[in-house]
Design an enzyme around this catalytic site. Structure first.
Site, PDB file in Angstrom:
ATOM      1  N   ASP A  91      -2.251  -4.914  -0.128  1.00 30.56           N
ATOM      2  CA  ASP A  91      -1.800  -6.185   0.444  1.00 30.56           C
ATOM      3  C   ASP A  91      -2.594  -6.605   1.672  1.00 30.56           C
ATOM      4  O   ASP A  91      -2.937  -7.787   1.823  1.00 30.56           O
ATOM      5  CB  ASP A  91      -0.302  -6.150   0.742  1.00 30.56           C
ATOM      6  CG  ASP A  91       0.145  -4.968   1.582  1.00 30.56           C
ATOM      7  OD1 ASP A  91      -0.699  -4.144   2.001  1.00 30.56           O
ATOM      8  OD2 ASP A  91       1.368  -4.848   1.831  1.00 30.56           O
ATOM      9  N   GLN A 117       0.813  -1.212   0.000  1.00 34.07           N
ATOM     10  CA  GLN A 117       0.000   0.000   0.000  1.00 34.07           C
ATOM     11  C   GLN A 117       0.851   1.269   0.000  1.00 34.07           C
ATOM     12  O   GLN A 117       2.030   1.247   0.338  1.00 34.07           O
ATOM     13  CB  GLN A 117      -0.904   0.009   1.229  1.00 34.07           C
ATOM     14  CG  GLN A 117      -2.032  -1.000   1.203  1.00 34.07           C
ATOM     15  CD  GLN A 117      -2.972  -0.800   2.373  1.00 34.07           C
ATOM     16  OE1 GLN A 117      -2.968  -1.576   3.313  1.00 34.07           O
ATOM     17  NE2 GLN A 117      -3.757   0.253   2.324  1.00 34.07           N
ATOM     18  N   HIS A 118       0.200   2.364  -0.407  1.00 37.53           N
ATOM     19  CA  HIS A 118       0.656   3.747  -0.213  1.00 37.53           C
ATOM     20  C   HIS A 118       1.751   4.228  -1.167  1.00 37.53           C
ATOM     21  O   HIS A 118       1.963   5.435  -1.265  1.00 37.53           O
ATOM     22  CB  HIS A 118       1.167   3.983   1.209  1.00 37.53           C
ATOM     23  CG  HIS A 118       0.304   3.482   2.303  1.00 37.53           C
ATOM     24  ND1 HIS A 118      -1.036   3.796   2.405  1.00 37.53           N
ATOM     25  CD2 HIS A 118       0.581   2.671   3.359  1.00 37.53           C
ATOM     26  CE1 HIS A 118      -1.537   3.215   3.481  1.00 37.53           C
ATOM     27  NE2 HIS A 118      -0.581   2.513   4.074  1.00 37.53           N
TER      28      HIS A 118
END
Length: 484
Positions: free
Chosen positions: A229, A72-73
């Site tokens: 994830d 992520q991110h």
């Protein structure tokens, strides 16, 4: 009959992992992996090279659909031709901590952020990386045409293009909810927040439904929406209300599926969406399994040696306590912190106690995370302990009494990739008019029941005492710049 096959890809911080599953049962029939480079920023092309390496021996032969679960991110900035403008800044890159603090103030405070997007910015979130880019690399920022996430980029490349041209990528609500500019409770991008971060509008990938197909790979394999994830892991584990996952990988996470969005103005709980239409309140720590690796190095041993030493010490490690903020920390919000070893006395200065303190410190941070979820109204009936460090007997022994509820340890598995494969199976079923997420069987877990909960309480109390003494004003200290 030959079973229908689906594949799941976990494009994580450290590696690309691929599993091929029976679409009806979830049984894993093939798997492979390839490493990613280390660091907190990386050229996305390295993810593609790792995926090609992991699938080079025909592992995807006969697969009808594929899905991607990605870290992520991460900020992947594209120009108008789809070229990546700079190495992607990953979730564990803390250079945007100052930008996070500025953004919190710019919108009016934590409560305003929670109302807008369900999460208070910390350095991990994409929105803070955009602000950092605008302030520190303005020429690059001016060329950005679209911003996508790692799973978006890999999913788009699976469809056969040599680059991800603006307008071609798609994302899902789970991964989008980790950007800091998409609202889980409103199901929409907050373009005002995007402008607050970057100073202008840029393209963002449309958010598709969890069972949607976003295209085909060369050869006709369907490509599902994919997700982040943690959302994929929830699918892979088949989470039900009352289940809380504690994952011990590069990072540590505690998360659960929930029927309503979280709204935590302290910033401890991120109010994410999941990949099934519900929500995924989540707490993340930067320091998990690598705490054990670092402690083993300090002691001149390996992980097996650390495990043996830890089991020779008693609960509480003789009063020795480790705050394991070795890479700074995300929860609590201390991006510039370092680790602290407290309670050190001549009588407890032993390798055994240091090993035990490392295990207890790592897990106490996650136990605090479970408490934060409970404070948000998330029911906690059991903890599911997963990730590489969950296989350690020493970790299991400590965890048994630390969380205050039964702890189950599922069999080792690539649960992110498994969840991505389950989503791919859902996409196939949806094309056939079947709306429900396929039910997959799960292997039995090892059940750990508390046998000395008072010992777990004492361990947590001494951990909390040291944390409060060293970091009495977490948020303000976390926003300050490192000493020079």
């Amino acid at each position: 009959m030959t079973p229908a096959l689906v594949a799941g890809i976990d494009s994580s911080t450290q590696a690309t992992k691929v599993v091929v599953c029976d679409a009806g049962t979830g049984e894993v029939v093939r798997e492979a992996r390839a490493p990613h480079p280390d660091g907190t920023e990386v050229d996305p092309e390295r993810w593609w090279e790792a995926l090609r390496a992991a699938t080079s021996d025909g592992i995807l032969d006969g697969v009808s659909a594929v899905g991607v679960g990605g870290q992520q991110h991460g900020m992947v900035a594209l120009d108008e031709d789809g070229q990546v403008l700079r190495p992607a800044l990953l979730w564990n890159d803390t250079r945007s901590a100052g930008a996070a603090g500025d953004l919190v103030s710019d919108l009016g405070g934590p409560e305003q952020w929670v109302d807008a997007v369900g999460s208070v910015p910390v350095a991990a979130l994409t929105v803070t990386k955009l602000r950092w880019l605008a302030e520190h690399e303005p020429e690059t920022a001016a060329r950005v045409a679209e911003v996508v996430l790692p799973h978006d980029w890999v999913t788009a490349r699976l469809r056969g293009a040599d680059r991800v041209r603006p307008g071609t990528a798609r994302t899902d609500r789970g991964d989008a909810s980790g950007t800091g500019y998409w609202s889980p409770h409103e199901d929409r991008y907050r373009l005002d927040i995007l402008r607050l971060a970057l100073g202008r509008d840029v393209g963002l990938p449309p958010v598709v439904g969890p069972a949607d197909t976003v295209g085909e790979a060369p050869g006709g394999m369907l490509v599902s929406a994919g997700t982040g994830d943690n959302m994929a892991a929830a699918l892979g584990l088949g989470l039900e209300p009352g289940d809380v996952v504690v994952s011990l990988g590069t990072s540590g996470t505690a998360f659960a599926v929930h029927d309503r969005p979280a709204a935590d103005p302290t910033g401890a709980v991120a109010g994410f969406a999941d990949a099934s239409g519900r929500f995924l309140p989540l707490v993340c720590t930067l320091n998990a399994a690598r705490v054990l690796t670092a402690a083993a190095t300090m002691l001149g041993t390996d992980l097996a040696g650390l495990e043996r030493l830890a089991q020779q010490s008693a609960p509480g490690a003789g009063g020795l306590v480790l705050l394991p903020y070795l890479d700074g920390e995300r929860t609590p919000d201390l991006p510039f912190a370092s680790g602290t070893l407290g309670g050190l006395r001549r009588g407890n200065a032993t390798p055994e106690n240091l090993a035990r303190a490392a295990v207890e410190g790592m897990l106490c941070g996650l136990a605090d995370g479970v408490d934060a979820l409970t404070a948000q109204g998330v029911p906690v009936r059991r903890v599911l302990l997963i990730g590489g460090a969950a296989r350690s007997t020493a970790v299991q022994v400590v965890a048994q009494n630390l969380f205050g509820v039964p702890v189950d340890v599922p069999p080792p598995g690539e649960y992110v990739a498994l969840g991505a494969a389950r989503q791919a199976a859902w996409a196939v079923a949806a094309q056939r008019g079947q709306a429900e997420l396929p039910a997959w069987s799960h292997r039995p877990a090892v059940s750990l029941r508390p046998d000395d909960p008072a010992a777990g309480t004492r361990v947590r109390e001494q951990y909390q005492a040291l944390r409060t003494a060293v970091h009495p004003t977490t948020r303000r200290e976390g926003r300050s710049e490192p000493a020079t």
